[in-house]
Write an enzyme that holds these catalytic residues in place. Structure first.
Site, PDB file in Angstrom:
ATOM      1  N   SER A   1      47.797   4.118  28.789  1.00 26.01           N
ATOM      2  CA  SER A   1      48.500   5.307  28.223  1.00 26.01           C
ATOM      3  C   SER A   1      50.086   5.326  28.563  1.00 26.01           C
ATOM      4  CB  SER A   1      47.712   6.445  28.170  1.00 26.01           C
ATOM      5  OG  SER A   1      48.137   7.207  29.381  1.00 26.01           O
TER       6      SER A   1
ATOM      7  N   LYS B   1      47.631  16.384  28.303  1.00 27.36           N
ATOM      8  CA  LYS B   1      49.129  15.875  28.795  1.00 27.36           C
ATOM      9  C   LYS B   1      50.062  16.640  28.275  1.00 27.36           C
ATOM     10  CE  LYS B   1      47.533  10.948  28.478  1.00 27.36           C
ATOM     11  NZ  LYS B   1      47.482   9.746  27.599  1.00 27.36           N
TER      12      LYS B   1
END
Ligand code: ADP
Length: 535
Positions: A439, A482
Site C-alpha cells: 500500500s 489510515k
C-alpha cells in the site's frame, strides 16, 4: 504396602463415578481405570498418573449445562451497558445470536472479532457470555504451534496433559460455555503438526460432537459451546479456518470516542478497582484528552485504561499518607506530577513542500499510522537501497515503482539511464510493520520521482495505494484507520485508489467532511495533484 489407603481411595472414586453426571461410556471407562489404579498399589509414579487422569475425567462437565437466556432485548441491554458505541458490531452480534436461537447452535458460522489490540474484542465476548447467562473461558492461541496443545498428549507420553480445549471445558464447569479463542491468527504450524486442522475439527459442527482429546481418549461433546475467535490480522488466518468464520471488524477509536469511553466506563471502573468512591477523582474533558494525546498512542483503549489506573493508584497512595485527602480534581499539572512528563508529543508534520519526502499511510496491527517516506538519489551503479521499516512486499513494491518510472522517464525529463548510474535510497523512518506491504506503492514511487526530478511534493497531502508496472493504482486495505491517522496528524487532503471509494463511507462524518479526497486510477493522476513545479 497394601495398607488399605489405596483401596479406600478407589472406593471414593467409585462413589464419585456413581454420582457423576455423564454418558455411560465415561463411567465404564472410569471403572476400568479405577480397577487399574487398584492394581497399581505400590507403584507410585504410575498410580499418580492414573489418579490425575481419573480426577480430570471426574471434573469435566460431561452433561452439565447452564440455561440460556434467549431474550435478545436483554442481550442488547447487556452489550450496551458494558460498551460505548460499537453500534454495528453489537447489531451483528445480536443478529448472529438470534439466528442461533432459530437454527440451533451448529450451523451458524463462528464469529471472528477482528481488530487492533484494546478495542474491546475480549470484553465484548465476555458480555455475550453474560447476556446469555453462560460461563466464559478464554484460550490464548498466540504462539501455539504444536497440535498437541489443542488436542492433548497421549498418556504414554511423560507429563501428558489434556489439550487446551479440554482444559477450558474443565474450567468452564458447563458444557455450553462461551469460549474465546484469542488470537487465532497467531497460531503457526511446525514439524510437530498443524494446529489448524485440530482447530478445524473443534469448530466443525459435524465433528465436534465427538471431539477426541489424545489424553482423554474419550469423545467429549463440544457442540453446545459458543466459540468466538479474535484476530489482529485476518490475512494470517489459514483459508479453511477463515471460511468457517463470520468476520466482524472492530476498528480503532477516535479521540472523541475515547473520551466518551473514559467518561462512561474506564474512569468508573478504575476508581472502583482501586477502592475509591465513584466521584473521588474528577477529570474534565480537556484533562482526559490531554491524557489521551500525551500519554497514549494506540487504536484501542488498553494503554489508556492502564494510564487512568495508574492515576488512581497515585491518588490512593496519597490518601494512605494523608487520610483526610479531599476528592481530587485532576489538572494537567497533577497529571504530569503523577505520570511523569508527557510521553508523546505530536511532532507537527512539516507542511511545506519538499523534494523526495512524501506522507504515506500504513495500516498496522495497532491501527493506522502516517509514514514519511524519504528518497534520495545519488550517483552510483543503479542500486536500490531500502532502509528502515521494510518487508519483502515493500521491496517488491519499490521495484515495481522503479520499473514504472523507467517507462515514463522521458515524459518527466528523467535521465533514461537513471536506473543504471544512480543509487536510489528509500527510507521509511519508524513505526510498526504494516499489515499491507504494497500500500506504500504510490508513495514510494512519487517520492522517487520527486527526488529524480527535483520537483517538490506538498507536505499537507498523504496517500496510499498499490502500484502496478503500468502505473495503475490498486485498492488497499485499512482505509478508515489510515485516514483517521492522517487526520490526527493534521492532514486534510488524501489521495486514495478509486477502487476504495466505498470505504470512505465508513469514516465518521465529522472527519470525512473535513477532508478533501482525491480518488485516482492511475499514477499519472497522483503526479498531477502532488508533483509541483521545480522551485
Ligand atoms: P481486545 O480484546 O480487543 O484487545 P479488550 O477487550 O481487552 O481489548 O479491551 C481493553 C479494555 O478496554 C477493556 O477493559 C474494555 O472493557 C475496554 N473497552 C474497549 N472498548 C470499549 C468500549 N467501546 N466501551 C467501553 N470499554 C471499552
Amino acid at each position: 504396602e497394601l495398607d488399605g489407603g489405596t483401596i479406600t481411595e478407589a472406593e471414593e472414586y467409585e462413589a464419585d463415578v456413581e454420582k457423576l453426571d455423564s454418558p455411560q461410556y465415561v463411567k465404564d471407562k472410569l471403572k476400568r481405570e479405577i480397577k487399574r489404579l487398584k492394581s497399581l498399589a505400590g507403584n507410585n509414579a504410575e498410580a499418580n498418573v492414573e489418579r490425575t487422569y481419573i480426577e480430570t475425567c471426574l471434573e469435566l462437565p460431561w452433561n452439565v449445562s447452564t440455561e440460556d437466556n434467549k431474550d435478545i432485548d436483554n442481550a442488547a441491554k447487556v452489550l450496551d451497558s458494558d460498551h460505548y458505541g460499537m453500534k454495528d458490531i453489537k447489531e451483528r452480534i445480536l443478529e448472529s445470536l438470534a439466528v442461533r436461537n432459530i437454527t440451533g447452535s451448529g450451523k451458524a458460522p463462528v464469529i471472528c472479532l477482528a481488530g487492533p489490540p484494546g478495542v474491546g474484542k475480549t470484553s465484548i465476548a465476555k458480555s455475550v457470555a453474560r447476556s446469555l447467562g453462560r460461563h466464559f473461558v478464554r484460550i490464548s492461541l498466540g504462539g501455539v504451534r504444536d497440535e498437541a496443545e489443542i488436542r492433548g498428549h497421549r498418556r504414554t507420553y511423560i507429563g501428558a496433559i489434556p489439550g487446551r480445549i479440554i482444559n477450558a471445558m474443565k474450567e468452564a464447569k458447563s458444557k455450553n460455555p462461551v469460549i474465546l479463542l484469542d488470537e487465532i491468527d497467531k497460531m503457526a504450524s511446525d514439524f510437530k503438526g498443524d494446529p489448524t486442522s485440530a482447530m478445524l475439527e473443534v469448530l466443525d459442527p459435524e465433528q465436534n460432537k465427538y471431539f477426541v482429546d489424545h489424553y482423554l481418549e474419550l469423545p467429549f461433546d463440544l457442540s453446545k459451546v459458543l466459540f468466538i475467535t479474535t484476530a489482529n490480522d485476518l490475512r494470517n488466518i489459514p483459508r479453511p479456518l477463515y471460511d468457517r468464520m463470520e468476520v466482524i471488524d472492530i476498528e480503532g477509536y477516535l479521540e472523541e470516542e475515547k473520551l466518551e469511553i473514559v467518561k462512561n466506563f474506564v474512569l468508573k471502573k478504575q476508581l472502583k478497582e482501586n477502592g475509591l468512591s465513584k466521584d473521588f477523582i474528577k477529570m474534565d474533558d480537556e484533562v482526559i484528552k490531554y491524557v489521551i494525546n500525551r500519554y497514549t498512542r494506540e487504536a484501542g483503549v488498553r494503554q489508556l485504561e492502564r494510564t487512568i489506573g495508574k492515576l488512581c493508584r497515585k491518588v490512593v497512595k496519597e490518601m494512605v499518607e494523608n487520610p483526610k485527602l479531599k476528592p481530587v480534581t485532576m489538572t494537567k499539572e497533577l497529571v504530569v506530577k503523577y505520570l511523569g512528563k508527557e510521553k508523546y508529543r505530536q511532532e507537527p508534520l512539516d507542511m511545506n513542500p519538499q523534494v523526495g519526502l512524501v506522507n504515506g499511510l500504513a495500516w498496522t496491527a495497532v491501527g493506522g499510522v502516517t509514514l514519511e517516506i524519504e528518497v534520495s538519489v545519488l550517483p552510483g551503479k543503479g542500486q536500490i537501497v531500502l532502509t528502515g521499516m521494510m518487508g519483502d512486499v515493500m521491496k517488491e513494491s519499490a521495484r515495481t515503482g522503479i520499473s514504472y518510472i523507467r517507462s515514463i522517464a522521458d515524459k518527466l525529463d528523467i535521465e533514461p539511464e537513471f536506473y543504471k548510474n544512480k543509487d536510489i535510497h528509500i527510507h521509511i523512518p519508524e513505526g510498526a510493520t504494516p499489515k499491507d506491504g504494497p500500500s506504500a506503492g504510490i508513495t514510494m514511487t512519487l517520492a522517487t520521482i520527486s527526488a529524480l526530478t527535483n520537483r517538490p511534493v506538498p507536505g499537507n497531502i498523504a496517500m496510499t495505494g498499490e502500484i502496478t508496472l503500468r502505473g495503475r493504482v490498486l485498492a488497499v486495505g485499512g482505509v478508515r484507520e489510515k485516514v483517521l491517522a492522517a487526520y490526527r496528524m493534521g492532514i486534510r487532503k488524501i489521495i486514495l485508489p478509486k477502487e476504495c471509494e466505498a470505504d470512505i463511507e465508513k469514516i465518521p462524518e465529522t472527519v470525512r467532511n473535513d477532508i478533501e479526497f482525491v480518488l485516482v486510477d492511475k499514477m499519472e493522476e497522483v503526479l498531477e495533484v502532488a508533483l509541483l513545479e521545480r522551485m
